[in-house]
Design a protein around this motif. Structure first.
Motif, short mmCIF file in Angstrom:
data_model
loop_
_atom_site.label_atom_id
_atom_site.label_comp_id
_atom_site.label_asym_id
_atom_site.label_seq_id
_atom_site.Cartn_x
_atom_site.Cartn_y
_atom_site.Cartn_z
N VAL A 189 1.06 13.80 -1.79
CA VAL A 189 -0.56 14.08 -2.15
C VAL A 189 -1.01 14.75 -3.51
CG1 VAL A 189 -2.32 15.80 -1.37
CG2 VAL A 189 -1.28 14.89 0.11
N ALA A 190 0.47 15.17 -4.05
CA ALA A 190 0.10 15.04 -5.57
C ALA A 190 0.57 14.91 -6.12
CB ALA A 190 1.60 17.05 -5.22
N ALA A 191 1.23 13.66 -5.50
CA ALA A 191 1.36 12.03 -6.65
C ALA A 191 -0.08 11.61 -6.61
CB ALA A 191 2.48 11.44 -6.17
N ALA A 192 -0.91 10.82 -5.23
CA ALA A 192 -1.59 10.44 -4.89
C ALA A 192 -2.72 10.93 -6.35
CB ALA A 192 -1.83 10.04 -3.47
N ALA A 193 -3.20 12.01 -6.12
CA ALA A 193 -3.90 13.24 -6.77
C ALA A 193 -3.78 12.82 -8.40
CB ALA A 193 -3.98 14.45 -6.48
N LEU A 200 -5.97 10.19 -13.36
CA LEU A 200 -5.11 9.80 -14.56
C LEU A 200 -5.93 8.29 -14.42
CD1 LEU A 200 -1.54 10.04 -14.97
CD2 LEU A 200 -3.28 11.16 -15.97
N SER A 201 -5.94 7.85 -13.49
CA SER A 201 -6.97 6.54 -13.39
C SER A 201 -8.49 6.75 -13.33
CB SER A 201 -6.50 5.47 -11.83
OG SER A 201 -5.64 5.15 -12.10
N ASN A 252 -12.90 7.16 -19.92
CA ASN A 252 -13.03 7.35 -21.80
C ASN A 252 -13.40 5.77 -22.64
OD1 ASN A 252 -12.45 9.82 -21.63
ND2 ASN A 252 -9.66 9.64 -22.01
N SER A 253 -12.80 4.41 -21.60
CA SER A 253 -13.29 3.31 -22.11
C SER A 253 -14.61 2.78 -21.93
CB SER A 253 -11.98 2.33 -20.98
OG SER A 253 -12.55 2.16 -19.74
N ASP A 254 -15.03 3.66 -21.35
CA ASP A 254 -16.70 3.83 -21.29
C ASP A 254 -17.74 3.18 -22.04
OD1 ASP A 254 -15.98 2.53 -18.21
OD2 ASP A 254 -16.81 4.30 -17.20
#
Length: 131
Positions: free
Chosen positions: A29-33, A38-39, A45-47
């Motif tokens: 769960v921590a890795a998925a979060a 990050l996504s 930021n790219s918007d």
């Protein structure tokens, strides 16, 4: 020779499959979060990213530099650019922030004049950002 099971029994350590499973679930769960966070940061930021490419500069006289550049802002977004003039020691001798209105155009070209306080050797775009 003493086996691992004998040592676990002697010192009260027991294998707990439920605990082990809970650890894996928490780590997953921590890795998925972390991946989701990050996504989201990357996309958000790219918007508002305003890309720019310098196409040249000209030393007009001892107190003036012109900088030409192309900007690619998000569609229908107002933006601003900081443009600077540098001397031979890379010290800033002129600085100007220029604001531009929103436009339908994808790429826009500009030529800006920067007044300087001393003889400049170059002119450059420092950065551009959405307003």
């Amino acid at each position: 020779m003493t086996t691992r099971e004998q040592l676990d029994e002697r010192y009260g350590r027991a294998s707990h499959p439920a605990r082990r499973r809970a650890r894996w679930i928490i780590l997953t769960v921590a890795a998925a979060a972390a991946v989701v966070a990050l996504s989201w940061l990357t996309v958000s930021n790219s918007d508002d990213d305003v890309g720019y490419d310098e196409t040249g500069f000209e030393l007009v006289d001892a107190r003036t530099v012109t900088v030409s550049f192309q900007v690619t802002p998000p569609s229908n977004t107002a933006f601003a650019c900081a443009i600077k003039a540098l001397d031979e020691d890379f010290g800033v001798v002129g600085w100007r922030v220029v604001e531009y209105p929103a436009s339908e155009s994808v790429t826009r070209a500009f030529l800006e004049t920067i007044p300087t306080v001393a003889q400049a050797t170059t002119g450059t775009v420092h950065s551009c950002w959405a307003r």
